[in-house]
Design a protein around this motif. Structure first.
Motif, PDB file in Angstrom:
ATOM      1  N   ARG A  84       0.880  -1.173   0.000  1.00 15.12           N
ATOM      2  CA  ARG A  84       0.000   0.000   0.000  1.00 15.12           C
ATOM      3  C   ARG A  84       0.915   1.219   0.000  1.00 15.12           C
ATOM      4  O   ARG A  84       2.102   1.090   0.375  1.00 15.12           O
ATOM      5  CB  ARG A  84      -0.919   0.010   1.235  1.00 15.12           C
ATOM      6  CG  ARG A  84      -0.162   0.060   2.556  1.00 15.12           C
ATOM      7  CD  ARG A  84      -1.046   0.292   3.784  1.00 15.12           C
ATOM      8  NE  ARG A  84      -0.196   0.633   4.938  1.00 15.12           N
ATOM      9  CZ  ARG A  84      -0.616   1.132   6.062  1.00 15.12           C
ATOM     10  NH1 ARG A  84      -1.908   1.354   6.261  1.00 15.12           N
ATOM     11  NH2 ARG A  84       0.227   1.429   7.032  1.00 15.12           N
ATOM     12  N   SER A  87       2.964   4.639   4.866  1.00 18.85           N
ATOM     13  CA  SER A  87       2.499   5.598   5.873  1.00 18.85           C
ATOM     14  C   SER A  87       3.453   6.792   5.895  1.00 18.85           C
ATOM     15  O   SER A  87       4.672   6.617   5.869  1.00 18.85           O
ATOM     16  CB  SER A  87       2.475   4.921   7.243  1.00 18.85           C
ATOM     17  OG  SER A  87       2.405   5.898   8.266  1.00 18.85           O
ATOM     18  N   ILE A  89       3.900   8.702   8.354  1.00 18.28           N
ATOM     19  CA  ILE A  89       4.471   8.908   9.693  1.00 18.28           C
ATOM     20  C   ILE A  89       5.280   7.690  10.130  1.00 18.28           C
ATOM     21  O   ILE A  89       6.435   7.813  10.527  1.00 18.28           O
ATOM     22  CB  ILE A  89       3.393   9.320  10.726  1.00 18.28           C
ATOM     23  CG1 ILE A  89       4.025   9.570  12.091  1.00 18.28           C
ATOM     24  CG2 ILE A  89       2.246   8.325  10.807  1.00 18.28           C
ATOM     25  CD1 ILE A  89       3.178  10.399  13.039  1.00 18.28           C
ATOM     26  N   LEU A  90       4.706   6.484  10.020  1.00 16.45           N
ATOM     27  CA  LEU A  90       5.409   5.269  10.467  1.00 16.45           C
ATOM     28  C   LEU A  90       6.581   4.942   9.556  1.00 16.45           C
ATOM     29  O   LEU A  90       7.671   4.596  10.028  1.00 16.45           O
ATOM     30  CB  LEU A  90       4.431   4.085  10.486  1.00 16.45           C
ATOM     31  CG  LEU A  90       5.043   2.744  10.869  1.00 16.45           C
ATOM     32  CD1 LEU A  90       5.277   2.671  12.366  1.00 16.45           C
ATOM     33  CD2 LEU A  90       4.183   1.576  10.408  1.00 16.45           C
ATOM     34  N   VAL A 173      -2.464  -4.972   7.896  1.00 16.28           N
ATOM     35  CA  VAL A 173      -1.343  -4.064   8.175  1.00 16.28           C
ATOM     36  C   VAL A 173      -0.266  -4.787   8.991  1.00 16.28           C
ATOM     37  O   VAL A 173       0.924  -4.769   8.640  1.00 16.28           O
ATOM     38  CB  VAL A 173      -1.842  -2.814   8.929  1.00 16.28           C
ATOM     39  CG1 VAL A 173      -0.676  -2.028   9.514  1.00 16.28           C
ATOM     40  CG2 VAL A 173      -2.683  -1.932   7.996  1.00 16.28           C
ATOM     41  N   PHE A 174      -0.665  -5.426  10.088  1.00 20.06           N
ATOM     42  CA  PHE A 174       0.333  -5.975  11.001  1.00 20.06           C
ATOM     43  C   PHE A 174       0.929  -7.291  10.496  1.00 20.06           C
ATOM     44  O   PHE A 174       2.094  -7.589  10.771  1.00 20.06           O
ATOM     45  CB  PHE A 174      -0.226  -6.091  12.417  1.00 20.06           C
ATOM     46  CG  PHE A 174      -0.303  -4.747  13.094  1.00 20.06           C
ATOM     47  CD1 PHE A 174       0.818  -4.195  13.694  1.00 20.06           C
ATOM     48  CD2 PHE A 174      -1.481  -3.994  13.078  1.00 20.06           C
ATOM     49  CE1 PHE A 174       0.776  -2.934  14.283  1.00 20.06           C
ATOM     50  CE2 PHE A 174      -1.540  -2.738  13.670  1.00 20.06           C
ATOM     51  CZ  PHE A 174      -0.409  -2.210  14.273  1.00 20.06           C
ATOM     52  N   PHE A 177       3.949  -6.714   7.947  1.00 18.08           N
ATOM     53  CA  PHE A 177       5.320  -6.408   8.398  1.00 18.08           C
ATOM     54  C   PHE A 177       6.205  -7.655   8.391  1.00 18.08           C
ATOM     55  O   PHE A 177       7.425  -7.558   8.520  1.00 18.08           O
ATOM     56  CB  PHE A 177       5.311  -5.793   9.800  1.00 18.08           C
ATOM     57  CG  PHE A 177       4.616  -4.449   9.869  1.00 18.08           C
ATOM     58  CD1 PHE A 177       4.932  -3.437   8.970  1.00 18.08           C
ATOM     59  CD2 PHE A 177       3.645  -4.187  10.840  1.00 18.08           C
ATOM     60  CE1 PHE A 177       4.293  -2.195   9.026  1.00 18.08           C
ATOM     61  CE2 PHE A 177       3.008  -2.952  10.909  1.00 18.08           C
ATOM     62  CZ  PHE A 177       3.326  -1.949  10.000  1.00 18.08           C
ATOM     63  N   SER A 236      -3.564   6.343   9.072  1.00 21.66           N
ATOM     64  CA  SER A 236      -2.680   5.870  10.149  1.00 21.66           C
ATOM     65  C   SER A 236      -3.469   5.619  11.443  1.00 21.66           C
ATOM     66  O   SER A 236      -3.211   4.643  12.146  1.00 21.66           O
ATOM     67  CB  SER A 236      -1.566   6.888  10.407  1.00 21.66           C
ATOM     68  OG  SER A 236      -0.594   6.828   9.373  1.00 21.66           O
ATOM     69  N   SER A 239      -5.159   2.398  10.965  1.00 24.22           N
ATOM     70  CA  SER A 239      -4.211   1.281  10.860  1.00 24.22           C
ATOM     71  C   SER A 239      -3.647   0.898  12.220  1.00 24.22           C
ATOM     72  O   SER A 239      -3.514  -0.279  12.546  1.00 24.22           O
ATOM     73  CB  SER A 239      -3.030   1.671   9.960  1.00 24.22           C
ATOM     74  OG  SER A 239      -3.463   2.060   8.678  1.00 24.22           O
ATOM     75  N   ALA A 240      -3.295   1.894  12.995  1.00 27.92           N
ATOM     76  CA  ALA A 240      -2.511   1.667  14.209  1.00 27.92           C
ATOM     77  C   ALA A 240      -3.352   1.708  15.481  1.00 27.92           C
ATOM     78  O   ALA A 240      -2.901   1.258  16.531  1.00 27.92           O
ATOM     79  CB  ALA A 240      -1.411   2.730  14.321  1.00 27.92           C
ATOM     80  N   PHE A 290       9.392  -4.665  15.421  1.00 24.12           N
ATOM     81  CA  PHE A 290       9.409  -3.792  14.251  1.00 24.12           C
ATOM     82  C   PHE A 290      10.782  -3.893  13.604  1.00 24.12           C
ATOM     83  O   PHE A 290      11.761  -4.222  14.283  1.00 24.12           O
ATOM     84  CB  PHE A 290       9.103  -2.330  14.617  1.00 24.12           C
ATOM     85  CG  PHE A 290       7.639  -1.979  14.523  1.00 24.12           C
ATOM     86  CD1 PHE A 290       6.960  -2.114  13.324  1.00 24.12           C
ATOM     87  CD2 PHE A 290       6.938  -1.534  15.641  1.00 24.12           C
ATOM     88  CE1 PHE A 290       5.602  -1.803  13.236  1.00 24.12           C
ATOM     89  CE2 PHE A 290       5.578  -1.225  15.562  1.00 24.12           C
ATOM     90  CZ  PHE A 290       4.914  -1.368  14.347  1.00 24.12           C
TER      91      PHE A 290
END
Ligand code: OVM
Length: 401
Positions: A84, A87, A89-90, A173-174, A177, A236, A239-240, A290
């Motif tokens: 996607r 982000s 910010i992330l 999303v998670f 990663f 975001s 998502s978070a 992460f």
């Protein structure tokens, strides 16, 4: 030469941190990685891993060397296209990150979030009163999911219909990663419609006038962001802001059921509730890992990492590092658990942590008034995820006050 020597002597592990076996019980593997060295080469993926508190913390603090703009998952955005748009910010570094972060830091500051307290507490009281009347409930569906799915989208200013898309999106999303394994593929099965729904909720027109989402668009009016950037920051939030607290509340319930004497301590002294949640985050981190990516060659404890290499940071392993914590494998609500790595640290440290703390305080204050004890009758079932640790179901008969 020294660097060859270091390369030759790097600790190597065959562990697969995204296998079902690892995700079911990561803690023995965390210990093995901590003891292997300050940084370990995971040969299955061709990545570095850090599991000690000091190295995890130092890497999170050094954003110039350990960057986020190549993605904070296994995938390197410089080598393969992200699933996607990244982000802003992330998955961003300064200066972009500095600008977007400043907006969300203001909107999510403890003082700003405190305005939500009355609403969050009322909703927690209503939900817990209903569950206590039921006598038995599923800690995941009926509480850990139901509560954040009500209060957080309400606070953002998202309409009520279609909220069933939020958990599937979080799962996408998670899981993304990690590697493109079975968990990733399952999460992505219905990706198209879920993404479309999410994106349709991120525009100015879709947001309530008095919510956190519209506050982001106010920053556009003030010249801090572009209109499309505001939409990306609402994304975001969505998502978070849900799965993290769902898994966190579920893990908290699990800890209180598993260690009933700790729950008793909270009931007798509700001033412990705030610190108890920090201990849950340390002990059963809802966000386990992460990645970062090196921007240049760097030495870590005598081992040379090259430029452009992926580094897997085990937040949850840092949280149980005996170099940092006394009795790390003991769940103790009275300990000083701040300094855990579950919210990260440094410039990317969780910007929403005041919301997470507010949700847990509201729920556990309401429970402390009404529930003498939880009984774990059956084995709870885990929900596996490439990043998150938590439960699919937590059958909890409860003893009312
Ligand atoms: C984002 C985002 C997504 C997942 C997690 C996160 C923990 C942020 O889209 O910005 O922070």
């Amino acid at each position: 030469m020294a660097s060859d020597q270091a390369t030759l002597s790097r600790p190597v592990s065959t562990i697969d941190p995204f296998s079902h076996a690892f995700l079911h019980d990561p803690y023995p593997h965390h210990e093995a990685m901590r003891e292997a060295g300050p940084v370990v080469w995971l040969e299955q993926y061709g990545i570095w891993a850090m599991a000690r508190h000091q190295e995890v913390r130092d890497s999170l603090t050094d954003w110039q060397t350990f960057c986020s703009s190549a993605g904070v998952g296994l995938s390197d955005f410089r080598k393969e296209p992200p699933w996607r748009p990244p982000s802003i910010i992330l998955e961003a570094d300064p200066p972009l990150h500095t600008r977007t972060r400043a907006v969300l830091t203001r909107i999510l500051s403890p003082a700003a979030i405190n305005v939500l307290r009355t609403t969050f507490e009322r909703e927690a009281e209503l939900l817990v009163a209903r569950l206590v009347e039921q006598r038995e409930f599923d800690g995941v569906a009926d509480l850990a999911e139901a509560y954040p799915l009500k209060v957080f989208p309400d606070a953002v200013g998202i309409s009520g219909d279609g909220r069933e898309n939020l958990l599937p999106y979080g799962s996408m999303v998670f899981n993304s990663f990690g590697p493109r394994n079975d968990l990733f593929n399952q999460a992505m099965a219905n990706a198209g419609p879920v993404r479309e729904w999410i994106m349709s909720k991120c525009s100015r027109a879709a947001l309530a006038p008095d919510g956190l989402g519209m506050l982001i668009f106010r920053a556009v009016d003030a010249g801090e962001l572009a209109e499309d950037e505001a939409g990306m920051l609402v994304r975001s939030f969505l998502s978070a802001g849900i799965d993290t607290t769902v898994y966190g509340l579920g893990n908290a319930l699990y800890c209180m059921a598993r260690y009933p004497e700790q729950w008793t301590a909270l009931r007798e002294n509700p001033a412990l509730i705030r610190g108890a949640f920090e201990e849950v985050l340390r002990f059963e981190a809802p966000v386990q890992t992460f990645f970062r990516t090196t921007t240049k060659a760097v030495d870590v404890g005598g081992v040379r990492l090259g430029e452009g290499e992926k580094v897997l940071l085990f937040l949850a392993a840092a949280n149980r590092d005996p170099r940092r914590w006394d009795r790390p494998d003991t769940f103790d609500v009275r300990r000083r658990a701040t300094g855990h790595m579950t919210f990260g640290t440094g410039i990317h440290g969780c910007v929403g942590q005041a919301v997470a703390r507010l949700e847990s305080e509201a729920i556990f204050a309401a429970l402390a008034k009404r529930v003498v004890s939880f009984e774990l009758t059956g084995e709870p079932r885990r929900r596996l995820n490439n990043t998150l640790r938590g439960f699919d179901t937590l059958p909890l008969p409860l003893v009312p006050a």
